[in-house]
Design an enzyme around this catalytic site. Structure first.
Site, PDB file in Angstrom:
ATOM      1  N   ARG A   1      48.589  24.354  40.252  1.00 50.66           N
ATOM      2  CA  ARG A   1      48.903  23.668  42.351  1.00 50.66           C
ATOM      3  C   ARG A   1      50.606  24.497  42.107  1.00 50.66           C
ATOM      4  O   ARG A   1      50.934  23.396  42.847  1.00 50.66           O
ATOM      5  CB  ARG A   1      48.255  22.653  42.859  1.00 50.66           C
ATOM      6  CG  ARG A   1      47.461  23.224  43.202  1.00 50.66           C
ATOM      7  CD  ARG A   1      47.021  21.612  44.506  1.00 50.66           C
ATOM      8  NE  ARG A   1      45.701  21.490  44.474  1.00 50.66           N
ATOM      9  CZ  ARG A   1      45.095  20.429  44.525  1.00 50.66           C
ATOM     10  NH1 ARG A   1      46.137  19.432  44.379  1.00 50.66           N
ATOM     11  NH2 ARG A   1      44.010  20.489  44.767  1.00 50.66           N
TER      12      ARG A   1
ATOM     13  N   ARG B   1      52.205  23.978  48.604  1.00 50.54           N
ATOM     14  CA  ARG B   1      53.115  23.157  49.929  1.00 50.54           C
ATOM     15  C   ARG B   1      54.607  22.246  49.390  1.00 50.54           C
ATOM     16  O   ARG B   1      55.635  22.882  50.483  1.00 50.54           O
ATOM     17  CB  ARG B   1      52.141  22.330  50.959  1.00 50.54           C
ATOM     18  CG  ARG B   1      51.314  23.181  51.251  1.00 50.54           C
ATOM     19  CD  ARG B   1      50.334  22.069  52.449  1.00 50.54           C
ATOM     20  NE  ARG B   1      49.601  21.669  51.179  1.00 50.54           N
ATOM     21  CZ  ARG B   1      48.465  20.371  51.222  1.00 50.54           C
ATOM     22  NH1 ARG B   1      48.757  20.494  52.876  1.00 50.54           N
ATOM     23  NH2 ARG B   1      47.677  19.935  50.356  1.00 50.54           N
TER      24      ARG B   1
ATOM     25  N   ARG C   1      53.429  31.263  54.345  1.00 55.21           N
ATOM     26  CA  ARG C   1      52.029  30.642  55.069  1.00 55.21           C
ATOM     27  C   ARG C   1      51.474  30.324  56.227  1.00 55.21           C
ATOM     28  O   ARG C   1      51.083  30.752  56.983  1.00 55.21           O
ATOM     29  CB  ARG C   1      52.190  29.175  54.525  1.00 55.21           C
ATOM     30  CG  ARG C   1      50.570  28.143  54.878  1.00 55.21           C
ATOM     31  CD  ARG C   1      49.238  28.799  54.236  1.00 55.21           C
ATOM     32  NE  ARG C   1      48.315  28.270  54.744  1.00 55.21           N
ATOM     33  CZ  ARG C   1      47.550  28.612  56.156  1.00 55.21           C
ATOM     34  NH1 ARG C   1      48.443  29.763  57.045  1.00 55.21           N
ATOM     35  NH2 ARG C   1      46.424  27.646  56.342  1.00 55.21           N
TER      36      ARG C   1
ATOM     37  N   ASP D   1      41.688  29.863  45.709  1.00 57.37           N
ATOM     38  CA  ASP D   1      40.976  28.666  46.426  1.00 57.37           C
ATOM     39  C   ASP D   1      39.488  29.008  45.144  1.00 57.37           C
ATOM     40  O   ASP D   1      39.406  29.935  45.503  1.00 57.37           O
ATOM     41  CB  ASP D   1      40.712  28.151  47.292  1.00 57.37           C
ATOM     42  CG  ASP D   1      40.396  27.076  47.880  1.00 57.37           C
ATOM     43  OD1 ASP D   1      39.265  26.858  47.559  1.00 57.37           O
ATOM     44  OD2 ASP D   1      40.834  27.175  47.809  1.00 57.37           O
TER      45      ASP D   1
ATOM     46  N   TYR E   1      30.172  21.224  47.054  1.00 56.11           N
ATOM     47  CA  TYR E   1      30.817  21.302  47.963  1.00 56.11           C
ATOM     48  C   TYR E   1      30.219  22.254  49.286  1.00 56.11           C
ATOM     49  O   TYR E   1      29.862  22.142  50.575  1.00 56.11           O
ATOM     50  CB  TYR E   1      32.580  22.386  48.235  1.00 56.11           C
ATOM     51  CG  TYR E   1      33.704  21.731  48.149  1.00 56.11           C
ATOM     52  CD1 TYR E   1      34.775  20.961  48.872  1.00 56.11           C
ATOM     53  CD2 TYR E   1      34.303  21.369  46.065  1.00 56.11           C
ATOM     54  CE1 TYR E   1      35.824  20.120  48.502  1.00 56.11           C
ATOM     55  CE2 TYR E   1      34.807  21.546  45.355  1.00 56.11           C
ATOM     56  CZ  TYR E   1      36.121  20.152  46.561  1.00 56.11           C
ATOM     57  OH  TYR E   1      37.405  19.542  46.216  1.00 56.11           O
TER      58      TYR E   1
END
Length: 351
Positions: free
Chosen positions: A31, A35, A44, A81, A157
């Protein structure tokens, strides 16, 4: 070991996969695009939804390149992702701001009929456009890592409809309906093979398979749902692309790490923060590449504690096939200056 002559000039990240230790060790961080970087937040905000960003080649390439420009990491990892795969297969996937992913749950064989491998071409192609852009734009010495989620983790998921603390929906389905859950895992395995192979065709130099929830399974289930599907992916990718290293990341499964390596035949493993350095050393001494395992929260706190642990990891793994990384991904509250401090510290250890 791999013949990496095709990757000239030899990228430092790839050197351990040819059986040679590198000092200082190559460094990249899971990562590393995200962010915590103000330049990422700017892109973003302009991209629309999170999946819009993943499927926008120019924007996804830009955020992949941002940490390379800042820190000069030895490898870039494709910005995407793991849920691109179920989305491409036809499952409804969205990302709720501040809440994480939301999926229309797949709970039975009947639900599986909504998903088909033939659906995936368009969305996989958009991601591979990003890979091709990066292969052209990255510095020649910087390796490009493609990736996917492992079938078990992606299935958790898909069955739950979101992330969960115990993966109960997938585990329960796997116990209740072995054949039905096997169909889901088989579909994800075949989709992952296509997806990863396409990434290599587009220019990825190495691949990582993220099994973030591998540690939630009993040992017999681990063999069935983690090792066997991953082994199938590794075998098929290696048949198509014999010189591309494949790294596995069975997070939370340090006790089964050697079993995972033996069963899947990956070229290297990422190790989570709880994996002891002695285990990492033992694996690296067999010739497998080891990545890891700094606590991402140490990267938040910084200071002497960060320096001390960074030094300890580098010293423990000196002379072994090792890539410096975190035990999981960078968290959003990480100060960018601490990342710069870490990279400088790792690079000073070999000088």
């Amino acid at each position: 070991m791999h013949d990496l002559k095709a990757n000239q000039p030899l990228k430092r990240f790839l050197t351990p996969f040819s059986g040679r230790a590198v000092e200082p060790p190559p460094v990249w961080l899971m990562r590393q695009a995200g962010r915590y970087l103000p330049e990422y937040r700017k892109v973003r905000s302009e991209a629309g939804t999170f999946l819009d960003l993943c499927y926008s080649p120019k924007l996804a390439a830009e955020v992949t390149l941002q940490p390379i420009r800042r820190y000069g990491f030895d490898a870039a990892i494709l910005f995407s992702d793991i849920l691109v795969v179920p989305d491409a297969l036809g499952q409804s996937v969205r990302f709720a701001e501040g809440e994480g992913p939301r999926l229309e749950p797949i709970k039975s064989v009947d639900d599986l009929r909504r998903l088909t491998l033939s659906n995936t071409h368009y969305k996989f192609a958009k991601v591979c456009e990003t890979v091709a852009l990066l292969a052209r734009e990255l510095p020649r010495e910087t390796a490009l890592i493609g990736f996917c989620g492992a079938p078990w983790t992606v299935a958790t998921y898909m069955a739950e409809g979101r992330g969960s603390t115990d993966q109960a929906a997938a585990r329960s389905w796997a116990y209740r309906d072995r054949q039905g859950f096997s169909e889901l895992i088989d579909l994800l395995t075949e989709a992952s093979i296509v997806y990863l192979s396409n990434q290599v065709d587009a220019g990825a130099n190495a691949l990582q398979i993220f099994d973030s929830w591998a540690g939630s399974l009993a040992d017999d289930e681990f063999e069935r749902w983690v090792i066997r599907p991953t082994a199938r992916i590794v075998t098929e990718i290696r048949r198509r692309h014999p010189n591309v290293p494949i790294i596995g990341f069975p997070r939370g499964a340090a006790a089964s790490l050697q079993k995972y390596i033996d069963g899947t035949n990956v070229d290297g493993v990422s190790c989570d923060t709880a994996c002891p350095l002695s285990v990492m050393q033992a694996i690296a001494k067999t010739g497998k590449v080891v990545q890891g395992n700094l606590d991402p929260l140490l990267l938040v706190s910084g200071g002497d504690a960060l320096d001390t642990r960074t030094d300890a990891i580098c010293e423990a793994m000196a002379g072994l096939p090792f890539v410096f990384n975190l035990g999981h991904g960078i968290v959003p509250q990480t100060p960018p200056e601490n990342v710069a401090r870490l990279v400088q510290r790792v690079r000073e250890k070999g000088n």
